[in-house]
Each structure stands twice: as structure tokens, then as C-alpha cells.
Scaffold this motif. Structure first.
Motif, PDB file in Angstrom:
ATOM      1  N   ARG A  46       0.847  -1.191   0.000  1.00  0.00           N
ATOM      2  CA  ARG A  46       0.000   0.000   0.000  1.00  0.00           C
ATOM      3  C   ARG A  46       0.886   1.246   0.000  1.00  0.00           C
ATOM      4  NH1 ARG A  46      -2.990  -3.373  -1.269  1.00  0.00           N
ATOM      5  NH2 ARG A  46      -4.984  -4.003  -0.327  1.00  0.00           N
ATOM      6  N   GLY A  47       0.426   2.279  -0.736  1.00  0.00           N
ATOM      7  CA  GLY A  47       1.141   3.540  -0.787  1.00  0.00           C
ATOM      8  C   GLY A  47       0.651   4.510   0.275  1.00  0.00           C
ATOM      9  N   PRO A  48       1.317   5.662   0.417  1.00  0.00           N
ATOM     10  CA  PRO A  48       0.894   6.637   1.430  1.00  0.00           C
ATOM     11  C   PRO A  48      -0.488   7.214   1.126  1.00  0.00           C
ATOM     12  CG  PRO A  48       2.624   7.537   0.020  1.00  0.00           C
ATOM     13  CD  PRO A  48       2.510   6.100  -0.327  1.00  0.00           C
ATOM     14  N   ALA A  49      -1.246   7.486   2.191  1.00  0.00           N
ATOM     15  CA  ALA A  49      -2.599   8.029   2.034  1.00  0.00           C
ATOM     16  C   ALA A  49      -2.559   9.399   1.363  1.00  0.00           C
ATOM     17  CB  ALA A  49      -3.271   8.125   3.400  1.00  0.00           C
ATOM     18  N   GLU A  50      -3.633   9.720   0.627  1.00  0.00           N
ATOM     19  CA  GLU A  50      -3.792  10.998  -0.063  1.00  0.00           C
ATOM     20  C   GLU A  50      -2.611  11.296  -0.981  1.00  0.00           C
ATOM     21  OE1 GLU A  50      -4.635  14.041   2.770  1.00  0.00           O
ATOM     22  OE2 GLU A  50      -6.351  12.960   3.647  1.00  0.00           O
ATOM     23  N   SER A  51      -2.159  10.255  -1.636  1.00  0.00           N
ATOM     24  CA  SER A  51      -1.069  10.370  -2.610  1.00  0.00           C
ATOM     25  C   SER A  51      -1.557   9.773  -3.919  1.00  0.00           C
ATOM     26  CB  SER A  51       0.156   9.609  -2.092  1.00  0.00           C
ATOM     27  OG  SER A  51       1.002   9.215  -3.159  1.00  0.00           O
ATOM     28  N   PRO A  52      -1.045  10.243  -5.066  1.00  0.00           N
ATOM     29  CA  PRO A  52      -1.434   9.621  -6.344  1.00  0.00           C
ATOM     30  C   PRO A  52      -1.020   8.156  -6.417  1.00  0.00           C
ATOM     31  CG  PRO A  52       0.373  11.178  -6.672  1.00  0.00           C
ATOM     32  CD  PRO A  52      -0.137  11.395  -5.280  1.00  0.00           C
TER      33      PRO A  52
END
Length: 582
Positions: A46-52
């Protein structure tokens, strides 16, 4: 056309994600469809929140487009290992690996091994799950790379089977340890016969090739029941557990479905592989090859040795192949001072002592021809317990089949009195708590006299089915159902809910017995003395004897207690059970 400043900003954010290691792993449980326990977890990035790049799909697509897929996947593997939530050494961690990364020159085995050792894991805990962001172009190269990993103890899974031709080709070429069946084939399989037939083919193929199947994307209880019934080994999906950073707990309702529908041996004479184990010499994995050679020379009868690390088997060395390694002109000088783990078979067949002999036989005989006669390694709670030869396994199955055919009840096919006594004695020797349920039909003579022997035989078969189905629902894998004779049966179980087991037997019997009355309304029956009894037909009496290993139990005491309980049950009008602890 995207604005250059936007592209630059997007690249900067992606690069920051890699440099500052802003991604993290979540873990989705994979559940056994034999016992309802968590077999392992698939690590998902999972990538960082509120990131593209919050969406993993967007993140990996961008990395592939920018030629940075290897860097991202390496970081994802490290994060998966770093945050792993495996609860014991037998659980597995599934780590995704895109097929094109296999060909990346930076993809070297040492990096993953370093991370595993840092966080207390070994290659035997890891399954590389080959995903198909792009199809494999060079299978011969992929085979060589994966063979190198397999030699260290890693296992291989092919993802998305059934979703296209390329995944089927990957199965044929790479011969994985696990096949993950795509959601497209699983969805509504309980309603779609075509999907069911396709999956049946996978199940048959997997049995012959000793490959385990994992069904993905299960979201409905009906799908879980159908897959369990069909013999799929493992399952994964939102129904069983969403991706999380904490360990999973399987709901009791889902465990019950698995117990109810799983493939069981019923009342057949099933032996555990642990019953066949024999001692074998073991060496630690860092033992010198010269020491093993000296052992084989002094012990001509030894056909193989097991290689262990911290009491757990990690490899096998068979005598013939060992001396083939040393047969070359310079082989002795080349190998003599190396350690045995450099030439051992790192992927032998290892099974738990509780595994049924029949299942081990299927796995052993489906091995490659040059491994067909290798020893089977048997463990107890993950630690080395012994080995069994393929000859011993096949002989035991033949003997059991001959014994079963000779003494099984001809009407129900269930084991008879000799096997019942043997099974109770075995449980007493093991000194573990178990329960004996003595089942007897009430007013069966009246039924036979009124409806005839053929109908009576049908009711006997129905009762046998009811007991086995109840055991499948509330029992455990090695429970037993036997036919004493006539309308008398015995069930032996280690269930934690013996009273619920009896209630389930009565519920199933009472709910279906009406079909044997040819549509007639039964107002009363007659007992053996010819006296009318105001009851609506045949009923089921159960005597439940709960045996504790703390007591001096014996077959005689169990029989006497069951007889006393049976007398109480017979005095009651209707299906009932009485119980007593001894």
C-alpha cells in the motif's frame, strides 16, 4: 499530453516514496479448507494516504512505465518481510513477484535472504507468487532462476490461474508448488456448472502433480461451501479476512462450514503417517560432506539421512545420489570440505504425523521419477520425528484395503467390531480425551416387520450417512464411525463439542426419517412385546461416554457405561441422548 511540470512533480513524489520508504505492507489470510486454520498470509503493498500512489495498481504501473519496477518490488519485499505477522514456523508468507523482475540483473537471491535472517524468518517460510503484469517471455531462463531459489527452500506460486492462456503455460513450464485460482473462475461457482467442471479439472490435475490450490476472491458463504466440498486446499477473500496489519481470526461460522463440507474419510480405516514412522539418522546442515560420507560407508543399510536446522528438517540426502555427486574425477577434492547443505535436496516431501497415509501416498507417488523412492520426512509440531519409505506406505495402504474389504459391514461399508475395538484401544493408549457415541434405533423391528427388509436396509444406510455427516460437521479429521451390527453404530470423536455432536445426529435423523414411511401418517408403533407406543415412528437413542485421559478407562468400562446410558435412553419416548463422564 500531460504537462511537463506535472510529470516532474509526479516523478519527484514517486522518487520520494522510494527514498523515504513510504510504502507499507498489509496481510490477507489464506485459510485451510481442511481444518479452518490460517495457513499463511499474502503480503500486499500500500502507498501513502492521499497520494497519487495510494492505489497499488497506480503505483506499480507508474514504476513499470518509468523503468523502476525492480526498485519498487525490492522495497515491497523488504517491507513485507519486515512487518510479517506469521504466528508460528509452519505458516507461509506469500510475496508477490512480477514476471519481468525475474530477468532484472539486480534481482539476486542474497538480498531477500539477508532480510529474512534479519527478521527471524527462513526461505521455507516464503512463497514467491509470480504475478503477470506482463507474460513471461523466456521460460528457460525463468526456470533456472526459480530453480536456484527452490534449492534454498523457497516455494513458488502461480497467480491468476484460469484467467488466460499465459497462466496455464506458466503452470506447465514452471511446475509451481501452489496455483492460485483467479476470482473470475470462483465467483458464483455454486451456480455455474461450467465453472465447476473447469475447477474439477484443476483439482484432479493438482492431485496428480502434488500441487496445492488456493481459491482467490471468496466473498460468499455458498462459494466457500462449494470449494470446500470440491476438495480445493486453501481459500482467500474478503469473506475470510480483509488485508490488515494484524493477525486474522477465522469466524466460528466459517469454520463450521469448512468442517461440514470438507472431504473426510468418514468411517474408513484411515491411518496417520505417524503410525508408520521409523527413526533415521540426522545431520545439522553445516556438517561437512566428509562426515556424511563416512557415515554412509559405515552404515551400508542406510538409504538416506535427513538434514536439520534447530531440530527442524530442511533437506534430504539419499545414498545413491550422494555418491553420484562424489563420482567424478575431482569430486572428492571439490566437495570434501563443503557442508552438506550445498548438495542436499532442499525440497523433500515433509508431512505432519497427523496426515492421512492415503494423502501422503498421493503426494509421494506424484513426485518426479528420480525422487519417487525418496524417503518421506515426518514431523511432529514442525520438529523432526522420523521417516517412511514409499514401500512401507504402499504396503500399509494395501493391507488396510484388504482388511477393510474383509471385515467391513457389507451393507454400510463401515468398519466392524474388530476395527472399533482397535480404534478405541488406540485412543486409550494415546491417553488423550475422546468421546464414544453409541447409537441405536428405537422400534426398528416394528419398522422392518411393517415395511419389509429392503426398506429396513435403506433406513440402516440412512442412519450410517447421518452419523458420518454429523461427524463431518462437528467432528475432527481423524474421527471414526463404525457399524457394530444390525441397527447399532459407534462414533468416536475428539470434538470439543460432544453434546452438540449428539444434537446434530438427532436433528439430522429426525428431519429425514419421515421419507421412509411412504407418505403414511404414523400415529403409534408396537414394541417387542406387541404393546402400542404413542410415537410417530423410528427414533434414535444415543449414549455419550466422555473419556478423560485422567481416568483408568478401558473398553469394558466404556461398554458398561454405554449400556447403562442406553437403558435410560430406551425408557424415553423419542430421539434423545444421555451422557456420562468417566
Amino acid at each position: 499530453m500531460m504537462d511537463m511540470s506535472v510529470q516532474t512533480e509526479e516523478w519527484a513524489e514517486f522518487n520520494k516514496l522510494l527514498e523515504e520508504q513510504l510504502i507499507y505492507a498489509v496481510y490477507q489470510p489464506i485459510i485451510s479448507l481442511q481444518n479452518g486454520q490460517v495457513m499463511g498470509y499474502e503480503a500486499l503493498t500500500r502507498g501513502p494516504a492521499e497520494s497519487p500512489f495510494q492505489s497499488p495498481l497506480a503505483m506499480f504501473q507508474y514504476a513499470e512505465k518509468q523503468g523502476e519496477l525492480y526498485r519498487l518490488e525490492r522495497l515491497a519485499r523488504e517491507k513485507a518481510i519486515q512487518g510479517n505477522i506469521l504466528e508460528h514456523p509452519q505458516q507461509l508468507l506469500f510475496i508477490n513477484l512480477s514476471s519481468q523482475v525475474l530477468h532484472d540483473p539486480g534481482f539476486v537471491p542474497g538480498k531477500t535472504l539477508e532480510a529474512l535472517q534479519k527478521y527471524g524468518l527462513s526461505p521455507r517460510n516464503v512463497v514467491f507468487e509470480i504475478t503477470e503484469r506482463s507474460s513471461i517471455e523466456d521460460f528457460s531462463l525463468a526456470q533456472k532462476i526459480l530453480a536456484h531459489y527452490r534449492a534454498q527452500g523457497y516455494r513458488i506460486a502461480i497467480d491468476d490461474a484460469g484467467a488466460g492462456y499465459s497462466s496455464l503455460q506458466a503452470i506447465a513450464e514452471l511446475q509451481p508448488d501452489f496455483i492460485k485460482i483467479d476470482r473470475s473462475l470462483i465467483e458464483n461457482i455454486h451456480l455455474n456448472k461450467i465453472k465447476e467442471y473447469i475447477l474439477e479439472t484443476f483439482v484432479t490435475f493438482a492431485q496428480k502433480m502434488n500441487i496445492s490450490l488456493i481459491a482467490e476472491g471468496i466473498e460468499r458463504v455458498e462459494e466457500l461451501a462449494k470449494l470446500t466440498q470440491m476438495g480445493v486446499h486453501y481459500a482467500q477473500g474478503y469473506l475470510l479476512g480483509r488485508p490488515s496489519q494484524t493477525t486474522a481470526t477465522v469466524l466460528d461460522a466459517h469454520k463450521m462450514i469448512i468442517w461440514q463440507y470438507r472431504r473426510v474419510e468418514g468411517g474408513s480405516m484411515t491411518w496417520r503417517i505417524g503410525d508408520l514412522k521409523t527413526p533415521v539418522h540426522v545431520f545439522e546442515k553445516r556438517t561437512l560432506i566428509s562426515e556424511v560420507a563416512d557415515f554412509f560407508k559405515k552404515n551400508q543399510e542406510a538409504i538416506g539421512v535427513v538434514i536439520v536446522h534447530q531440530e527442524r528438517p530442511v533437506g534430504l540426502v539419499m545414498r545413491d545420489r550422494f555418491f553420484q555427486h562424489l563420482a567424478g574425477q575431482y569430486a572428492y577434492s571439490l566437495y570434501w570440505n563443503r557442508t552438506i547443505d550445498s548438495i542436499m535436496d532442499a525440497s523433500p516431501l515433509i508431512v505432519d504425523e497427523e496426515t492421512a497415509v492415503e494423502l501422503v501416498s498421493q503426494q509421494a507417488t506424484s513426485r518426479a521419477i528420480h525422487h519417487l523412492y525418496d524417503l518421506v520426512i515426518i514431523t511432529s509440531q514442525g520438529k523432526m520425528a522420523g521417516t517412511a519409505s514409499i514401500r512401507t506406505i504402499l504396503e500399509s495402504i494395501t493391507n488396510v484395503q484388504m482388511e477393510s474389504a474383509r471385515v467391513a459391514n457389507p451393507l454400510t461399508g463401515l468398519p466392524g467390531n474388530r476395527q472399533i475395538n482397535r480404534e478405541i484401544n488406540r485412543r486409550l493408549i494415546e491417553c488423550r480425551p475422546f468421546h464414544v457415541v453409541y447409537a441405536d434405533l428405537d422400534h426398528f423391528k416394528w419398522y422392518n416387520d411393517r415395511f419389509g427388509f429392503q426398506k429396513g436396509d435403506g433406513m440402516i444406510q440412512y442412519t450410517a450417512d447421518v452419523l458420518q455427516q454429523a461427524i463431518a460437521f462437528y467432528g475432527t479429521p481423524h474421527d471414526f464411525v463404525g457399524h457394530v451390527g444390525g441397527d447399532d453404530f459407534i462414533a468416536i470423536s475428539t470434538t470439543l463439542s460432544p453434546k452438540l455432536l449428539c444434537e446434530e445426529m438427532i436433528r439430522r435423523f429426525d428431519s429425514g426419517v419421515g421419507m421412509f414411511y411412504d407418505g403414511q401418517e404414523i400415529e403409534q408403533v408396537w414394541d417387542r412385546s406387541g404393546n402400542p407406543v404413542p410415537i410417530h415412528g423410528v427414533t434414535l437413542s444415543l449414549s455419550l461416554v466422555m473419556c478423560s485421559c485422567d481416568s483408568a478407562a478401558s473398553i469394558e468400562l466404556i461398554s458398561q457405561t454405554a449400556a447403562q446410558l442406553k437403558k435410560k435412553a430406551k425408557a424415553y419416548h423419542g430421539s434423545v441422548y444421555f451422557y456420562q463422564k468417566i
